[in-house]
Design an enzyme around this catalytic site. Structure first.
Site, mmCIF file in Angstrom:
data_model
loop_
_atom_site.group_PDB
_atom_site.id
_atom_site.type_symbol
_atom_site.label_atom_id
_atom_site.label_comp_id
_atom_site.label_asym_id
_atom_site.label_seq_id
_atom_site.Cartn_x
_atom_site.Cartn_y
_atom_site.Cartn_z
ATOM 1 N N ASP A 72 0.780 -1.344 0.062
ATOM 2 C CA ASP A 72 -0.096 0.167 0.073
ATOM 3 C C ASP A 72 0.898 1.332 -0.036
ATOM 4 O O ASP A 72 0.485 2.265 -0.513
ATOM 5 C CB ASP A 72 -1.188 -0.010 1.469
ATOM 6 C CG ASP A 72 -2.016 1.050 1.246
ATOM 7 O OD1 ASP A 72 -2.495 1.381 0.128
ATOM 8 O OD2 ASP A 72 -1.791 1.586 2.467
ATOM 9 N N ASP A 75 3.352 1.303 -3.806
ATOM 10 C CA ASP A 75 2.804 1.945 -4.852
ATOM 11 C C ASP A 75 2.864 3.454 -4.928
ATOM 12 O O ASP A 75 3.506 3.845 -6.226
ATOM 13 C CB ASP A 75 1.281 1.435 -5.110
ATOM 14 C CG ASP A 75 0.481 2.011 -4.283
ATOM 15 O OD1 ASP A 75 0.895 2.340 -3.177
ATOM 16 O OD2 ASP A 75 -0.721 1.743 -4.194
ATOM 17 N N ASP A 93 -5.792 3.775 -6.886
ATOM 18 C CA ASP A 93 -5.295 3.287 -5.665
ATOM 19 C C ASP A 93 -6.273 3.293 -4.525
ATOM 20 O O ASP A 93 -6.355 2.309 -3.717
ATOM 21 C CB ASP A 93 -4.002 3.868 -5.261
ATOM 22 C CG ASP A 93 -3.463 3.409 -4.139
ATOM 23 O OD1 ASP A 93 -3.243 2.052 -3.766
ATOM 24 O OD2 ASP A 93 -3.013 4.455 -3.122
ATOM 25 N N ASP A 97 -7.943 0.251 -2.475
ATOM 26 C CA ASP A 97 -7.908 -0.111 -0.820
ATOM 27 C C ASP A 97 -9.343 -0.374 -0.351
ATOM 28 O O ASP A 97 -9.600 -1.198 0.531
ATOM 29 C CB ASP A 97 -7.713 1.303 -0.481
ATOM 30 C CG ASP A 97 -5.924 1.235 -0.654
ATOM 31 O OD1 ASP A 97 -5.105 0.376 -0.929
ATOM 32 O OD2 ASP A 97 -5.425 2.438 -0.369
#
Length: 200
Positions: A72, A75, A93, A97
């Protein structure tokens, strides 16, 4: 103007872990892995942990989460260090998540449902934690869409995942999931009040 650093425990951990994660990001860059690809790997990691949990192995699921959870942060490092940062990447992203959290809570629900005596209270607790987690993210996204800064909060995704992993490792699943639910909804309320103050 530069990006506003993450406050609290999240920001502290990101700053401390960055020297450890930067070589990982460089190695992935050399392999041709994009930041969006790492985001997808992060989602796959959450799905894998959820599957292991659903099969009845909470400690093993926590280890999977511990091993793949740092993606997490990788990236973002990959995007910033090697010029791959895009608005779509940030959007993807954040979206992945949320899917990752959904997978984890779904795996937890499946695990709890297999236990003798499980029923509606356990399901309601998981749902409360999931709903609170999604609202934490929604309040920030909605606030920032309206032009307000909204990084405040007791329980960001990092803190919630930390508590989730601790619940799986210690076996104190229901108390800690209950704590996630309380803190997540408290964080959503905190952000609502924060935006209300800014709007004035």
């Amino acid at each position: 103007m530069g990006a506003v650093p993450d406050p609290g425990l999240t920001g502290w951990c990101r700053r401390r872990c960055r020297p450890l994660l930067l070589p990982v990001a460089r190695a992935l860059h050399r392999l041709g892995v994009t930041p969006n690809g790492v985001s997808l790997l992060g989602l796959a990691g959450c799905a894998a942990a959820a599957a292991v949990l659903a099969l009845g192995h909470p400690a093993a699921a926590a280890l999977v989460l511990l091993f793949l959870g740092p993606l997490d942060a990788v990236d973002g490092i990959l995007a910033r260090e090697f010029g791959g940062a895009t608005r779509f990447g940030a959007f993807l992203d954040s979206t992945l998540d949320r899917y990752g959290e959904f997978c984890l809570f779904l795996g937890l629900l499946a695990y709890l449902w297999r236990r003798p005596g499980a029923g509606l209270p356990e399901a309601a607790l998981v749902l409360a934690a999931l709903t609170g987690s999604l609202l934490v993210s929604y309040t920030r996204a909605r606030a920032e869409g309206l032009g307000f800064e909204c990084r405040v909060g007791l329980a960001t995704r990092f803190e919630r995942l930390l508590l989730f992993g601790a619940a799986l490792l210690t076996g104190w699943i229901l108390p800690l999931v209950g704590l996630i639910a309380v803190l997540a909804h408290a964080t959503a309320l905190q952000r609502i009040l924060h935006v209300r103050r800014l709007a004035r």
